[in-house]
Design a protein around this motif. Structure first.
Motif, mmCIF file in Angstrom:
data_model
loop_
_atom_site.group_PDB
_atom_site.id
_atom_site.type_symbol
_atom_site.label_atom_id
_atom_site.label_comp_id
_atom_site.label_asym_id
_atom_site.label_seq_id
_atom_site.Cartn_x
_atom_site.Cartn_y
_atom_site.Cartn_z
ATOM 1 N N UNK A 158 0.869 -1.108 0.124
ATOM 2 C CA UNK A 158 0.021 0.095 0.295
ATOM 3 C C UNK A 158 0.705 1.276 -0.100
ATOM 4 N N UNK A 159 1.760 1.373 0.668
ATOM 5 C CA UNK A 159 2.705 2.331 0.896
ATOM 6 C C UNK A 159 3.787 2.754 -0.360
ATOM 7 N N UNK A 160 4.074 1.479 -0.816
ATOM 8 C CA UNK A 160 4.596 1.630 -2.005
ATOM 9 C C UNK A 160 4.050 2.190 -3.177
ATOM 10 N N UNK A 161 2.592 1.626 -3.278
ATOM 11 C CA UNK A 161 1.818 2.023 -4.488
ATOM 12 C C UNK A 161 1.486 3.575 -4.090
ATOM 13 N N UNK A 162 1.186 3.852 -2.834
ATOM 14 C CA UNK A 162 0.714 5.422 -2.594
ATOM 15 C C UNK A 162 1.802 6.125 -2.825
ATOM 16 N N UNK A 163 2.932 5.936 -2.510
ATOM 17 C CA UNK A 163 4.044 6.761 -2.306
ATOM 18 C C UNK A 163 4.992 6.479 -3.422
ATOM 19 N N UNK A 164 4.670 5.575 -4.465
ATOM 20 C CA UNK A 164 5.541 5.470 -5.680
ATOM 21 C C UNK A 164 7.100 5.297 -5.138
ATOM 22 N N UNK A 165 7.169 4.451 -3.963
ATOM 23 C CA UNK A 165 8.520 4.002 -3.396
ATOM 24 C C UNK A 165 9.372 3.207 -4.325
ATOM 25 N N UNK A 166 8.809 2.119 -4.557
ATOM 26 C CA UNK A 166 9.858 1.130 -5.260
ATOM 27 C C UNK A 166 10.166 1.327 -6.454
ATOM 28 N N UNK A 167 9.315 2.195 -7.317
ATOM 29 C CA UNK A 167 9.542 2.508 -8.552
ATOM 30 C C UNK A 167 10.380 3.333 -8.849
ATOM 31 N N UNK A 168 10.959 4.265 -7.878
ATOM 32 C CA UNK A 168 12.013 5.156 -7.858
ATOM 33 C C UNK A 168 13.257 4.449 -7.918
ATOM 34 N N UNK A 169 13.988 4.875 -9.214
ATOM 35 C CA UNK A 169 15.126 3.932 -8.859
ATOM 36 C C UNK A 169 16.217 5.241 -8.307
ATOM 37 N N UNK A 170 16.945 4.633 -7.033
ATOM 38 C CA UNK A 170 17.596 5.893 -6.304
ATOM 39 C C UNK A 170 18.468 6.355 -7.092
ATOM 40 N N UNK A 171 18.738 7.642 -7.139
ATOM 41 C CA UNK A 171 19.565 8.468 -7.808
ATOM 42 C C UNK A 171 21.162 8.224 -6.988
ATOM 43 N N UNK A 172 22.180 8.699 -7.986
ATOM 44 C CA UNK A 172 23.583 8.575 -7.543
ATOM 45 C C UNK A 172 23.890 8.827 -6.244
ATOM 46 N N UNK A 173 23.308 10.043 -5.767
ATOM 47 C CA UNK A 173 23.516 10.544 -4.196
ATOM 48 C C UNK A 173 22.891 9.770 -3.247
ATOM 49 N N UNK A 174 21.629 9.175 -3.763
ATOM 50 C CA UNK A 174 20.767 8.428 -2.896
ATOM 51 C C UNK A 174 21.294 7.013 -2.603
ATOM 52 N N UNK A 175 22.296 6.646 -3.643
ATOM 53 C CA UNK A 175 22.843 5.352 -3.292
ATOM 54 C C UNK A 175 23.846 5.404 -2.226
ATOM 55 N N UNK A 176 24.428 6.387 -2.067
ATOM 56 C CA UNK A 176 25.348 6.731 -1.005
ATOM 57 C C UNK A 176 24.757 6.774 0.241
ATOM 58 N N UNK A 177 23.634 7.649 0.411
ATOM 59 C CA UNK A 177 22.786 7.804 1.452
ATOM 60 C C UNK A 177 22.215 6.750 1.877
ATOM 61 N N UNK A 178 21.638 5.670 0.956
ATOM 62 C CA UNK A 178 21.089 4.375 1.346
ATOM 63 C C UNK A 178 22.089 3.094 1.775
ATOM 64 N N UNK A 179 23.380 3.376 1.598
ATOM 65 C CA UNK A 179 24.112 2.447 1.626
ATOM 66 C C UNK A 179 24.106 1.880 3.091
ATOM 67 N N UNK A 180 24.357 2.462 4.339
ATOM 68 C CA UNK A 180 24.046 2.183 5.592
ATOM 69 C C UNK A 180 22.781 0.924 5.850
ATOM 70 N N UNK A 181 21.669 1.570 5.185
ATOM 71 C CA UNK A 181 20.210 0.837 5.223
ATOM 72 C C UNK A 181 20.710 -0.488 4.460
ATOM 73 N N UNK A 182 21.221 -0.404 3.293
ATOM 74 C CA UNK A 182 21.456 -1.823 2.654
ATOM 75 C C UNK A 182 22.531 -2.530 3.329
ATOM 76 N N UNK A 183 23.379 -2.068 3.967
ATOM 77 C CA UNK A 183 24.219 -3.061 4.804
ATOM 78 C C UNK A 183 23.228 -3.722 5.622
ATOM 79 N N UNK A 184 22.415 -2.643 6.375
ATOM 80 C CA UNK A 184 21.771 -3.397 7.817
ATOM 81 C C UNK A 184 20.925 -4.439 7.149
#
Lengths: 409, 122
Positions: A158-184
């Motif tokens: 539901x969240x993904x659908x309403x907020x279009x979360x997963x369809x957004x391919x993270x941009x280059x700077x977001x990749x870095x920001x999300x790295x800690x979460x990816x590690x987790x």
């Protein structure tokens, strides 16, 4: 089982998640639920068609093509107001090539690391969409009910659908920001596989492997940093001990009773390599945990383990990240390091903790240490509690053996 | 990471009628949830609260307070770390008590005191 069924089952196992991932990236108009429906539909189409017309020369390509066509139909239906150009279809085809599949997997992993999802949800959707596990399997490895996983997935969708979360391919700077979460996510996936409780052994070992492969991808694609290397070292040190955790008859063995000659020395030296690589300015919890795992792996015996240093590292972990579960490990290390008084003080204090008091490992530790100190009757009280607090048969057997031992005089 | 308090709210009148043992036996098992948050480094601590307490005011009038009659009184709390309010909400939503409709959670960011530099800036 007929050959068509076999072939589709095989493709299902290998490609279901990848197909869903591809569809999600092929268009913003497709949400995870639709993508899954499309892939599911394509499989039933394959069953019917292949049974009447035979299995095509390249069944996998056939499946991707059918998926793509079904997706295009849905997009056309949704975009009826906008003319659908051939150009769009062409670009979609390029993105839908077989060779880029692993990148899709990595992209999807970063998408799952969205900061607005809870850590548990991040892990569940990673297991579902990146690692292609079925709901039953996810429930098993995470110790959740099937209903619980379903509810979590429904909310996430539901969240993904309403907020279009997963369809957004993270941009280059977001990749870095999300790295800690990816590690987790990778760390948690590995841990779920590593845990001794519940579920199917083979499935769980595969999960450890998948976590290592994903992390390796990060390193190979230069998306990682020093923490990625530390995490890799941590997982390798622990993987080296995987095989020794159960006896030949399948009983759970604690560290003290594991056959150290079974530890995989190749993995240990590889882990050392990554631990060296990980050295730099940053010093993360993965560095600390890898250091602890390393000290265990290099010790010749349980007694010769450098418990003092291990206790020191746990203390450091606790200072930055207070957490009663780490405190429990700290107390255990202190006991073996010889500071028994502080160890008992901490363990007994943890008993007053609302949740820890119901945690079987706390009562196991108390039972074991009081047993070692010679107070068998007192030890039994804790062991009996621990026995009731776990439902995993292997752990129950393990505790029962300790209870039996405490009854011998 | 910011700190959040996840306040548990439920019918205190009902809990007040239960023995401690009954109270903790009836809800869903919370240990798994707490453990998973601890594993991911998001859990700091938490405790249930007893129903009976004291209400203290300026006039030193002590009473049992409104607690016992409160339909959705505070019955416990957890303190967690989360990236943002959205994630804290997502964590609260995954709480077994919330998922089973057993209790509701109020999510409140913990407000840090202004630091020296903040004061200088304002």
């Amino acid at each position: 089982m007929d050959s068509v069924q076999q072939e589709t089952d095989h493709i299902y196992k290998q490609h279901f998640g990848k197909m869903v991932a591809c569809l999600l990236y092929s268009s913003r108009d497709i949400d995870p639920e639709t993508a899954e429906d499309i892939v599911q539909d394509s499989f039933s189409a394959a069953l019917t068609s292949w049974r009447s017309q035979g299995i095509p020369a390249n069944p996998v390509a056939w499946m991707y093509k059918v998926c793509r066509n079904k997706a295009l139909n849905i997009i056309k239906r949704n975009n009826r107001l906008e003319p659908f150009s051939d150009q769009a279809a062409g670009s979609m085809e390029i993105r839908f090539s077989d060779s880029a599949l692993d990148d899709h997997q990595l992209k999807l992993l970063f998408a799952c690391a969205h900061p607005d999802l809870s850590p548990k949800t991040q892990v569940v959707i990673t297991l579902k969409y990146v690692l292609n596990l079925k709901v039953e399997a996810i429930a098993k490895v995470l110790g959740m009910s099937i209903d619980g996983v379903d509810k979590l997935l429904v909310r996430a969708r539901q969240k993904i659908k309403t907020e279009k979360i997963i369809l957004e391919e993270p941009r280059a700077h977001a990749l870095k920001e999300r790295l800690p979460t990816v590690h987790k996510i990778i760390y948690l996936t590995f841990n779920e596989g590593y845990k001794s409780s519940g579920g199917n052994e083979i499935l769980r070992e595969e999960l450890c492997e998948e976590a290592l492969l994903l992390n390796r991808e990060l390193l190979d694609k230069n998306l990682g940093n020093k923490e990625t290397s530390a995490l890799h070292a941590l997982m390798l040190f622990n993987s080296a001990r995987l095989k020794s955790r159960f006896s030949e008859s399948g009983e759970l063995l604690d560290l003290e009773n594991q056959d150290r000659s079974l530890w995989n020395q190749d993995l240990i030296s590889l882990a050392h390599h990554f631990l060296t690589e990980s050295q730099g300015e940053t010093f993360s919890t993965y560095h600390l945990e890898a250091a602890i795992a390393c000290l265990h792996c290099v010790a010749d015996s349980f007694e010769q383990t450098d418990w003092k240093t291990i206790a020191g590292i746990y203390l450091r972990l606790l200072t930055d990240h207070p957490n009663p579960f780490v405190e429990l490990n700290y107390a255990i290390a202190l006991y073996y390091a010889g500071d028994k008084r502080t160890a008992f003080e901490i363990l007994h204090a943890l008993q007053r903790h609302a949740f820890l008091s119901r945690y079987y490992l706390l009562n196991m530790a108390l039972g074991k240490f009081h047993y070692l100190e010679g107070d068998k009757a007192y030890a039994r009280q804790f062991l009996n509690k621990a026995y009731l607090q776990t439902s995993a048969p292997k752990e129950k057997d393990f505790i029962q053996k300790m209870i039996n031992k405490s009854e011998d005089f | 990471m910011e700190r959040f308090m996840l306040i548990v709210r439920e019918d205190l009148k009902r809990i007040g009628r239960l023995t401690t043992k009954e109270r903790f036996a009836e809800g869903p098992d919370m240990l798994g949830w707490v453990k998973s948050l601890a594993d991911s480094g998001n859990y700091i601590g938490g405790e249930p609260l007893a129903v009976k307490g004291r209400y203290v005011t300026q006039n030193e009038v002590l009473s049992d307070g409104p607690f016992i009659e409160a339909k959705e009184g505070i019955s416990g709390y957890d303190i967690i770390l989360a990236e943002n309010l959205e994630q804290a909400v997502a964590i609260a939503q995954s709480c077994p008590m919330v998922m089973t409709g057993f209790a509701i959670r109020e999510v409140r960011p913990i407000q840090p005191f202004p630091s020296k530099t903040d004061e200088e800036n304002t």
